[in-house]
Scaffold this motif. Structure first.
Motif, mmCIF file in Angstrom:
data_model
loop_
_atom_site.group_PDB
_atom_site.id
_atom_site.type_symbol
_atom_site.label_atom_id
_atom_site.label_comp_id
_atom_site.label_asym_id
_atom_site.label_seq_id
_atom_site.Cartn_x
_atom_site.Cartn_y
_atom_site.Cartn_z
ATOM 1 N N PHE A 146 15.085 20.329 -0.152
ATOM 2 C CA PHE A 146 13.543 20.776 1.075
ATOM 3 C C PHE A 146 12.968 19.500 -0.343
ATOM 4 C CE2 PHE A 146 9.325 21.844 3.392
ATOM 5 C CZ PHE A 146 9.861 21.422 4.053
ATOM 6 N N HIS A 147 12.698 17.796 0.525
ATOM 7 C CA HIS A 147 11.967 17.331 -0.194
ATOM 8 C C HIS A 147 10.658 16.872 0.424
ATOM 9 C CE1 HIS A 147 14.773 15.136 2.424
ATOM 10 N NE2 HIS A 147 13.931 14.131 2.126
ATOM 11 N N LEU A 148 10.406 16.245 -0.776
ATOM 12 C CA LEU A 148 8.928 15.161 -0.063
ATOM 13 C C LEU A 148 9.187 13.762 0.185
ATOM 14 C CD1 LEU A 148 5.563 15.419 -0.026
ATOM 15 C CD2 LEU A 148 5.620 14.386 -1.843
ATOM 16 N N LEU A 149 8.790 13.276 1.468
ATOM 17 C CA LEU A 149 8.533 12.474 2.059
ATOM 18 C C LEU A 149 8.520 10.963 1.969
ATOM 19 C CD1 LEU A 149 8.408 12.925 5.830
ATOM 20 C CD2 LEU A 149 10.797 13.162 4.882
ATOM 21 N N LYS A 150 8.792 9.860 0.958
ATOM 22 C CA LYS A 150 8.146 9.141 0.697
ATOM 23 C C LYS A 150 7.649 8.266 1.490
ATOM 24 C CE LYS A 150 10.265 9.268 -4.006
ATOM 25 N NZ LYS A 150 10.956 8.287 -5.133
ATOM 26 N N PHE A 151 6.072 7.253 1.197
ATOM 27 C CA PHE A 151 5.634 6.300 2.507
ATOM 28 C C PHE A 151 6.088 4.884 2.658
ATOM 29 C CE2 PHE A 151 2.027 8.777 1.280
ATOM 30 C CZ PHE A 151 1.870 8.694 2.886
ATOM 31 N N SER A 152 7.496 5.269 1.679
ATOM 32 C CA SER A 152 7.908 3.797 1.499
ATOM 33 C C SER A 152 9.840 3.304 1.910
ATOM 34 C CB SER A 152 8.420 3.214 -0.005
ATOM 35 O OG SER A 152 9.148 3.728 -0.916
ATOM 36 N N TRP A 153 9.477 4.944 2.151
ATOM 37 C CA TRP A 153 11.004 4.671 3.540
ATOM 38 C C TRP A 153 9.870 4.782 4.764
ATOM 39 C CZ3 TRP A 153 12.325 10.559 1.498
ATOM 40 C CH2 TRP A 153 13.080 10.468 -0.378
ATOM 41 N N PHE A 154 8.736 4.649 5.215
ATOM 42 C CA PHE A 154 9.018 4.000 6.603
ATOM 43 C C PHE A 154 9.251 2.248 6.306
ATOM 44 C CE2 PHE A 154 7.623 8.169 5.969
ATOM 45 C CZ PHE A 154 8.392 8.871 6.814
ATOM 46 N N LYS A 155 9.354 1.870 7.109
ATOM 47 C CA LYS A 155 9.503 0.293 7.244
ATOM 48 C C LYS A 155 8.824 -0.193 8.165
ATOM 49 C CE LYS A 155 12.932 0.791 3.582
ATOM 50 N NZ LYS A 155 12.416 -0.469 2.700
ATOM 51 N N ILE B 230 0.757 -0.965 -0.056
ATOM 52 C CA ILE B 230 -0.034 -0.045 0.222
ATOM 53 C C ILE B 230 0.776 1.236 -0.131
ATOM 54 C CG2 ILE B 230 -2.054 1.391 0.926
ATOM 55 C CD1 ILE B 230 -2.975 -1.352 2.273
ATOM 56 N N PHE B 231 2.228 1.246 0.851
ATOM 57 C CA PHE B 231 2.842 2.031 1.030
ATOM 58 C C PHE B 231 3.617 2.705 -0.239
ATOM 59 C CE2 PHE B 231 4.539 2.069 5.755
ATOM 60 C CZ PHE B 231 3.013 2.720 5.693
ATOM 61 N N ASN B 232 3.890 1.853 -1.305
ATOM 62 C CA ASN B 232 4.072 1.612 -3.313
ATOM 63 C C ASN B 232 2.818 2.072 -3.690
ATOM 64 O OD1 ASN B 232 7.210 0.821 -2.751
ATOM 65 N ND2 ASN B 232 6.464 -1.066 -2.292
ATOM 66 N N SER B 233 2.561 1.977 -3.515
ATOM 67 C CA SER B 233 0.557 2.127 -4.265
ATOM 68 C C SER B 233 0.792 3.642 -4.180
ATOM 69 C CB SER B 233 -0.047 1.928 -4.180
ATOM 70 O OG SER B 233 -0.307 1.888 -3.015
ATOM 71 N N LEU B 234 1.273 4.124 -2.695
ATOM 72 C CA LEU B 234 0.235 5.555 -2.772
ATOM 73 C C LEU B 234 1.157 6.645 -2.810
ATOM 74 C CD1 LEU B 234 -0.854 5.621 1.228
ATOM 75 C CD2 LEU B 234 -1.623 6.190 -0.631
ATOM 76 N N ASP B 235 2.522 5.805 -2.685
ATOM 77 C CA ASP B 235 4.058 6.832 -3.565
ATOM 78 C C ASP B 235 3.722 7.130 -4.867
ATOM 79 O OD1 ASP B 235 5.895 6.895 -1.235
ATOM 80 O OD2 ASP B 235 6.934 5.125 -1.562
ATOM 81 N N TYR B 236 2.942 5.875 -5.565
ATOM 82 C CA TYR B 236 3.177 6.115 -6.784
ATOM 83 C C TYR B 236 1.325 7.387 -7.279
ATOM 84 C CZ TYR B 236 1.956 5.395 -12.040
ATOM 85 O OH TYR B 236 1.676 4.895 -13.135
ATOM 86 N N TRP B 237 0.490 7.135 -6.176
ATOM 87 C CA TRP B 237 0.010 8.103 -6.526
ATOM 88 C C TRP B 237 0.787 9.708 -5.885
ATOM 89 C CZ3 TRP B 237 -2.009 11.393 -3.162
ATOM 90 C CH2 TRP B 237 -3.907 12.120 -3.798
ATOM 91 N N MET B 238 0.965 9.730 -4.924
ATOM 92 C CA MET B 238 2.041 11.145 -5.357
ATOM 93 C C MET B 238 2.896 11.352 -5.907
ATOM 94 S SD MET B 238 0.836 11.932 -2.196
ATOM 95 C CE MET B 238 2.061 12.733 -0.912
ATOM 96 N N TYR B 239 3.276 10.922 -6.548
ATOM 97 C CA TYR B 239 3.939 10.708 -7.911
ATOM 98 C C TYR B 239 3.444 11.646 -9.084
ATOM 99 C CZ TYR B 239 6.091 10.202 -12.917
ATOM 100 O OH TYR B 239 6.552 10.493 -13.931
ATOM 101 N N LYS B 240 2.019 10.815 -9.433
ATOM 102 C CA LYS B 240 1.205 11.345 -10.422
ATOM 103 C C LYS B 240 0.728 12.474 -10.011
ATOM 104 C CE LYS B 240 -1.484 8.087 -10.347
ATOM 105 N NZ LYS B 240 -2.404 6.569 -11.113
ATOM 106 N N ARG B 241 0.483 13.064 -8.726
ATOM 107 C CA ARG B 241 0.069 14.080 -8.271
ATOM 108 C C ARG B 241 0.975 15.653 -8.322
ATOM 109 N NH1 ARG B 241 -5.555 14.300 -8.290
ATOM 110 N NH2 ARG B 241 -5.410 16.610 -7.650
ATOM 111 N N ALA B 242 2.548 14.909 -7.700
ATOM 112 C CA ALA B 242 3.682 16.248 -8.194
ATOM 113 C C ALA B 242 3.863 16.084 -10.064
ATOM 114 C CB ALA B 242 4.714 15.721 -7.697
ATOM 115 N N ARG B 243 3.768 15.339 -10.822
ATOM 116 C CA ARG B 243 3.125 15.630 -11.703
ATOM 117 C C ARG B 243 2.278 16.500 -12.212
ATOM 118 N NH1 ARG B 243 3.521 11.102 -15.754
ATOM 119 N NH2 ARG B 243 3.743 12.771 -17.579
ATOM 120 N N ARG B 244 1.375 16.467 -11.846
ATOM 121 C CA ARG B 244 0.395 17.092 -12.050
ATOM 122 C C ARG B 244 0.676 18.742 -11.800
ATOM 123 N NH1 ARG B 244 -5.507 14.531 -11.158
ATOM 124 N NH2 ARG B 244 -5.029 12.607 -12.505
ATOM 125 N N TYR B 245 0.688 18.613 -9.831
ATOM 126 C CA TYR B 245 1.343 20.424 -10.210
ATOM 127 C C TYR B 245 2.931 20.604 -10.656
ATOM 128 C CZ TYR B 245 4.060 23.188 -6.536
ATOM 129 O OH TYR B 245 4.730 24.745 -6.024
#
Length: 564
Positions: free
Chosen positions: A448-457, A395-410
Motif C-alpha cells: 500500500f503506497h501514497l500516490l504522487k501528484f506528478s503521476w497525474f499527467k 505545482i504538482f512537483n512542489s506538492l510531492d516534495y512537500w508531502m515527502y517532508k510530511r512523510a519524513r516527519r511522520y
C-alpha cells in the motif's frame, strides 16, 4: 401540498432490496427526454402533462428516495424533525408513503453554519428527509424543461456540465489572440439568501408543483430553537435550490446583449457563469464598466446586488482567480502576439489543499501507515484530477516534495530512535510496480503506497458543445463518448473495467459516474473459488453491490428452508 396520485401501479409494499433499478432509471430518463423534446418544440400543454406524469411516477419516487437517503452527502443529517432513513425497510416504507395522496405542509429548514475562507460563516438550510424527497421528485420534472432553455454559458449545477467546462470556455475566450482583454470578475452578494421570491415564481410560471415550491420558499428556518420567517432566498442545502438559483440567474446573456450565429459568438461581450460566480469578457474598459451598470440594474429586479468589494474590473494581463484556477496572460516573445495565456491552480486553492493535507497528517499521526495513506490518497487523487486540466506540472512537483517532508516527519515521530537510513529502507522503495519510481512512500509488506501528484499527467478537458444536454434524446451517442473521458480519473484497473462495461453499472444501467461510490464485484464469489481477474470482476455502484449480495443471501436462505 399538491396531491400526487400514483399511476400504473397497484397497491404494494416496496421491497427495497428487490427494486428493479434498471427499469426505474429507464422510465425516468425517457420521461425527462420527452419533456425536453416537447419544450424545444413549444408544446407547453404536453410539457405540463408530462411533468405531472413524472411527479406521479413510481420510478421517480424510487430514484428520489435513493438519492436522498443513500447517495447525497447529507443522508446522515436530519432536519428539524430529527428523522433519518437508514435501513432498507425504512426506505421502502418512505416510498410507500410518498405514493399516497397525503396532504403535506413543508417543515422549516434547520439552520447550520459552516466556516468560509474569510473566517465568516456560511448559513445552510437542511430540510427534513420527506421534504428533500419531494424536492428530488419535483426537480426531476422541473429540470428538463429548463435544460431546454438555459443559456450555453451556464455550467454550474447542471447535468453533464462541470467546473472544467467553465474553465475550458474561459480558455477559448482569453487566449493570446483575443480582443476581449478586459474582464469583469463579478461576485453576487449572498446570492442564495437574497433571491426575490416573486420574480422567481413568475419565471417558474404554471409549473404543476409551483404552489409546493412557493411553500418551500416560505417555510422559514429554525436557528437555535427559534423560528424565523423567510421573505427572500432559497435554502442552501435543499435538493431543488441549485435549479431555482439557475432559474433566477437565467437571462444574463440576453441582458448584456450576447449573441451567437451558427453556434459562434458574434458579440463583443461574452459570459461564463458557474452558479452564482461568473465573469464577463469585454473588448474595452468602458464596455466593462457599462456591463457592471447593466448587471446591477438586472440584478436589482431579482433582489440581488453585486458585491462592490469583490466585483472588480481587471485586464487579462493582471489575471484573476476563478473556481480555484488563476487565469492570466504573460508576456512571451516566442508567440506572434507577444502574450501567452496560462491557467494555473491559484495560490489560494493550493494553500487550502496543503492546509487540508497537513490537518490529516497531524490528526492521524499515531495511525499505522496503511490507515494514514487510506485517508490521504482520496484527497491526492481528487485534487490532482481537478487541477490536471491546467498548467500544473511544476505545482504538482512542489506538492510531492512537500508531502515527502510530511512523510519524513511522520516516520521520525513513529521511530524516533532509528536512523534516517533505517526509516528510508523501511518506508520508501519501488512500491508502485507500474512506475519506474524507487522513492515511493508506503508499506513494503502490504504494498500500500501514497500516490504522487506528478503521476497525474496534464490532460486537456473537452468542452461541452453549445447548449447540449443529457436530456436531449438526439445526443445519446455524444454523451456516451463523453462518459469515456470520465473513466480516465480512475485507477488503470478500474478504468479498464469501466470501459469494458461502456461506463454503465450492470445492475441499474445508470452511468457509473452519477456521484455514487464504486465497488468491484466478483461474479463468482471468492469463497466459491472466484479469482481477481478481469473476466470475474464488474464495477458497480456501492448500493447496487449491496443489493446484489442481499439477493444472493435471500436465494441461499430459500434453498436452505425445509419443505413442509
Amino acid at each position: 401540498m399538491q396531491s400526487f396520485e400514483i399511476v400504473n401501479v397497484t397497491q404494494r409494499t416496496t421491497e427495497w432490496n428487490c427494486v428493479n433499478w434498471r427499469k426505474a432509471n429507464k422510465v425516468v430518463r425517457r420521461l425527462r427526454q420527452r419533456i425536453f423534446k416537447a419544450t424545444k418544440e413549444g408544446k407547453l400543454k404536453l410539457v405540463r402533462n408530462l411533468q405531472r406524469l413524472l411527479m406521479r411516477s413510481y420510478s421517480n419516487i424510487l430514484l428520489s428516495v435513493r438519492k436522498v437517503t443513500q447517495i447525497n452527502t447529507g443522508k446522515n443529517t436530519p432536519g428539524v424533525d430529527k428523522l433519518l432513513v437508514q435501513t432498507p425497510t425504512a426506505r421502502g416504507m418512505l416510498v410507500d408513503m410518498l405514493t399516497q395522496c397525503i396532504p403535506w405542509k413543508p417543515l422549516p429548514v434547520k439552520r447550520v453554519y459552516i466556516p468560509k475562507p474569510n473566517k465568516k460563516q456560511r448559513p445552510l438550510g437542511i430540510p427534513s428527509i420527506i421534504d428533500r424527497c419531494l424536492q428530488a421528485i419535483v426537480k426531476n420534472a422541473l429540470e428538463p424543461y429548463w435544460e431546454a432553455l438555459f443559456e450555453r454559458s451556464s455550467y454550474g449545477f447542471r447535468p453533464g456540465r462541470c467546473a472544467h467546462d467553465a474553465i475550458k470556455k474561459i480558455y477559448t475566450l482569453a487566449h493570446s489572440r483575443t480582443w476581449k482583454k478586459w474582464v469583469v470578475d463579478a461576485d453576487i452578494k449572498s446570492c442564495f439568501d437574497e433571491i426575490a421570491h416573486i420574480p422567481l415564481m413568475n419565471a417558474i410560471g404554471n409549473f404543476p408543483a409551483r404552489k409546493l415550491i412557493h411553500k418551500w420558499l416560505k417555510a422559514g428556518y429554525m436557528d437555535k430553537g427559534t423560528f424565523y420567517e423567510t421573505d427572500a432566498g432559497v435554502p442552501q442545502g435543499g435538493i431543488i435550490s441549485p435549479v431555482l438559483a439557475n432559474i433566477a440567474l437565467h437571462g444574463i446573456e440576453q441582458a448584456l446583449g450576447v449573441t451567437y450565429h451558427n453556434n459562434k459568438l458574434t458579440s463583443p461581450i461574452a459570459v461564463v457563469r458557474y452558479a452564482d460566480d461568473f465573469v464577463v469578457f469585454c473588448e474595452t474598459k468602458e464596455s466593462a464598466l457599462n456591463s457592471v451598470s447593466i448587471l446591477n440594474k438586472w440584478m436589482k429586479d431579482r433582489g440581488l446586488t453585486l458585491s462592490p468589494e469583490k466585483t472588480k474590473i481587471v485586464h487579462i494581463s493582471e489575471g484573476f482567480d476563478f473556481l480555484g484556477f488563476s487565469i492570466r496572460q504573460y508576456k512571451d516573445t516566442n508567440t506572434k502576439s507577444g502574450w501567452k495565456l496560462l491557467i494555473k491552480p491559484s495560490k489560494e486553492s493550493i494553500q487550502k489543499l496543503r492546509d487540508k493535507l497537513r490537518r490529516i497528517w497531524l490528526e492521524n499521526k499515531t495511525l499505522n501507515v496503511d490507515a494514514l495513506i487510506a485517508k490521504l490518497n482520496p484527497i491526492v487523487r481528487g485534487s490532482a484530477n481537478y487541477f490536471r486540466i491546467g498548467v500544473a506540472s511544476e505545482i504538482f512537483n512542489s506538492l510531492d516534495y512537500w508531502m515527502y517532508k510530511r512523510a519524513r516527519r511522520y516516520t521520525k515521530r513513529m521511530h524516533p530512535n532509528k536512523s534516517d537510513k533505517w526509516r528510508k529502507n523501511r518506508y520508501w522503495g519501488k512500491l508502485n510496480l507500474d512506475r519506474n519510481d524507487n522513492f515511493v512512500f508506503g508499506n513494503k509488506l502490504s504494498g500500500f503506497h501514497l500516490l504522487k501528484f506528478s503521476w497525474f499527467k496534464i490532460t486537456r478537458h473537452c468542452l461541452v458543445k453549445g447548449t447540449s444536454s443529457p436530456d436531449d434524446p438526439t445526443l445519446k451517442e455524444y454523451w456516451l463518448s463523453r462518459e469515456k473521458d470520465k473513466s480516465k480519473n480512475l485507477t488503470k484497473s478500474l478504468e479498464k473495467l469501466a470501459l469494458k462495461q461502456d461506463n454503465r453499472c450492470p445492475l441499474c444501467g445508470d452511468s457509473l459516474f452519477n456521484g455514487e461510490t464504486l465497488h468491484r464485484h466478483h461474479k463468482i464469489p471468492r469463497h466459491q473459488g472466484g479469482q481477481d481477474t478481469y473476466a470475474n470482476l464488474q464495477l458497480v455502484h456501492y448500493y447496487c453491490h449491496q443489493q446484489i449480495h442481499s439477493s444472493q443471501k435471500k436465494s441461499i436462505l430459500k434453498e436452505e428452508l425445509p419443505l413442509w
